[in-house]
Design an enzyme around this catalytic site. Structure first.
Site, PDB file in Angstrom:
ATOM      1  N   ASP A 157       0.860  -1.185   0.000  1.00 36.32           N
ATOM      2  CA  ASP A 157       0.000   0.000   0.000  1.00 36.32           C
ATOM      3  C   ASP A 157       0.896   1.235   0.000  1.00 36.32           C
ATOM      4  O   ASP A 157       1.662   1.463   0.941  1.00 36.32           O
ATOM      5  CB  ASP A 157      -0.886  -0.017   1.246  1.00 36.32           C
TER       6      ASP A 157
ATOM      7  N   GLU B 226      -2.540   0.285  -4.349  1.00 34.16           N
ATOM      8  CA  GLU B 226      -2.376  -0.906  -3.517  1.00 34.16           C
ATOM      9  C   GLU B 226      -2.653  -2.162  -4.322  1.00 34.16           C
ATOM     10  O   GLU B 226      -3.390  -2.149  -5.312  1.00 34.16           O
ATOM     11  CB  GLU B 226      -3.283  -0.858  -2.286  1.00 34.16           C
TER      12      GLU B 226
END
Length: 360
Positions: free
Chosen positions: A15, A109
């Site tokens: 992420d 992500e």
């Protein structure tokens, strides 16, 4: 004949840290160390916020006027999605050096299945460390990573030591790790469900573990089995490369049923903002706006409007939703849930530029 034990998966959730805002701070030194919000504008919403802005409570999908009230020094910058897509492409090229099993969730992500150690790093931790090192070197940005045996815990772990952190949760620690966390952080437990759980005395994963499967199904229906599994660290979902989006939407269940047109219009505007942030992050466009309504008696209806070209922006998306909502009045009963979504999704790069006037 006894079957061989199934191989334990090694999954990484990567992420990017405050991705859009971090790109803007990277490219403009004057923004570094300052509270920055991407998006905003008149009646707009925050698409992303820097960590400096988050300290003041500024969050994505927040109305810009609210964000400015919470942080008077907030600096708004216009989004540059072409730049974000380019950087996202760089990051995905890095991922591809380690595995072919990549499931992007948005521009910032993705899940990676590195069970097959193609570069002989020796561990998923070492792979995640090298990915983060390359991202920092090649893009000038930081990323956090969670490493575990399943997608649910890998995603929780990536958030555990943000920003610029790495968290590894092996199988023997899965249920223990989940037990320590508030249920409001669990994927699949939205704000309304979290409040319902709180009223039932379920605040943490440990609280959830104390409930039996029949008890959870009695209170949460078919979702009860999902909650029973994840609080025990059980998630059999595979990393699926090339996962297509069917739709992108957001919805909200109200604590009290609503009938007032102005109140419903205001709620729909907020919901549209949340949905459009997801549209931007998913890097999709679509031609159909769909309104979802659940009435007080649980009757559910949908209303849709399709166009000849992609819905161009949040303003047009919201206007289409408001027009669909207006067509329901006068109401014979209250509304307990509203949702707004974008359907008939298309690949943006295959579409010629088009200007769409949504006259409804």
């Amino acid at each position: 004949m006894q079957s061989e034990p199934r191989q334990i998966r090694k999954i990484i959730h990567v992420d990017m840290d405050a991705f859009y805002a971090s790109v803007e701070q990277r490219d403009d030194p004057a923004l570094r160390g300052k509270p920055v919000a991407v998006g905003g504008g008149h009646r707009g919403v925050v698409t992303a916020a820097s960590y400096e802005a988050r300290k003041f409570g500024v969050r994505s999908a927040m109305p810009s006027v609210t964000a400015k009230r919470r942080c008077p020094e907030l600096i708004f910058v216009k989004p540059r999605f072409d730049v974000y897509r380019a950087v996202s492409g760089q990051v995905r090229e890095i991922f591809a050096a380690y595995t072919d099993l990549i499931e992007p969730l948005s521009l910032d992500e993705a899940y990676l299945d590195v069970t097959e150690d193609r570069l002989d790093f020796g561990s998923a931790r070492a792979i995640a460390e090298d990915i983060r090192r390359r991202i920092a070197t090649e893009t000038g940005l930081t990323a956090s990573a969670g490493v575990s045996y399943c997608k649910f815990i890998a995603k929780l772990a990536s958030d555990h030591k943000k920003p610029n952190g790495l968290c590894v949760i092996p199988p023997e620690r899965g249920a223990e790790f989940v037990a320590t966390l508030p249920v409001s952080r669990f994927h699949g437990v939205g704000p309304v469900t979290a409040r319902k759980m709180e009223r039932l005395g379920i605040l943490t994963g440990a609280d959830l573990q104390s409930w039996s499967l029949p008890q959870l199904e009695a209170h949460f229906g078919s979702s009860g089995s999902w909650y029973w599994r994840i609080c025990r660290g059980i998630d059999e979902r595979e990393v699926r490369s090339g996962r297509p989006y069917k739709s992108v939407s957001a919805e909200r269940t109200f604590d009290e049923d609503l009938r007032d047109p102005d109140a419903l219009a205001a709620e729909l505007e907020r919901i549209a903002g949340y949905a459009w942030v997801r549209v931007d992050r998913a890097e999709v466009s679509g031609r159909t706006v769909t309104l979802k309504i659940k009435f007080a008696d649980f009757e559910q209806v949908t209303r849709s409007k399709s166009f000849g070209a992609p819905v161009p922006d949040l303003t047009a998306f919201t206007a289409a939703g408001q027009a669909l909502l207006a067509g329901l009045f006068p109401l014979g009963k209250g509304i307990r849930l509203l949702g707004l979504g974008l359907h008939n999704l298309i690949e943006p790069e295959l579409e010629p530029p088009a200007q769409l006037g949504l006259a409804i």
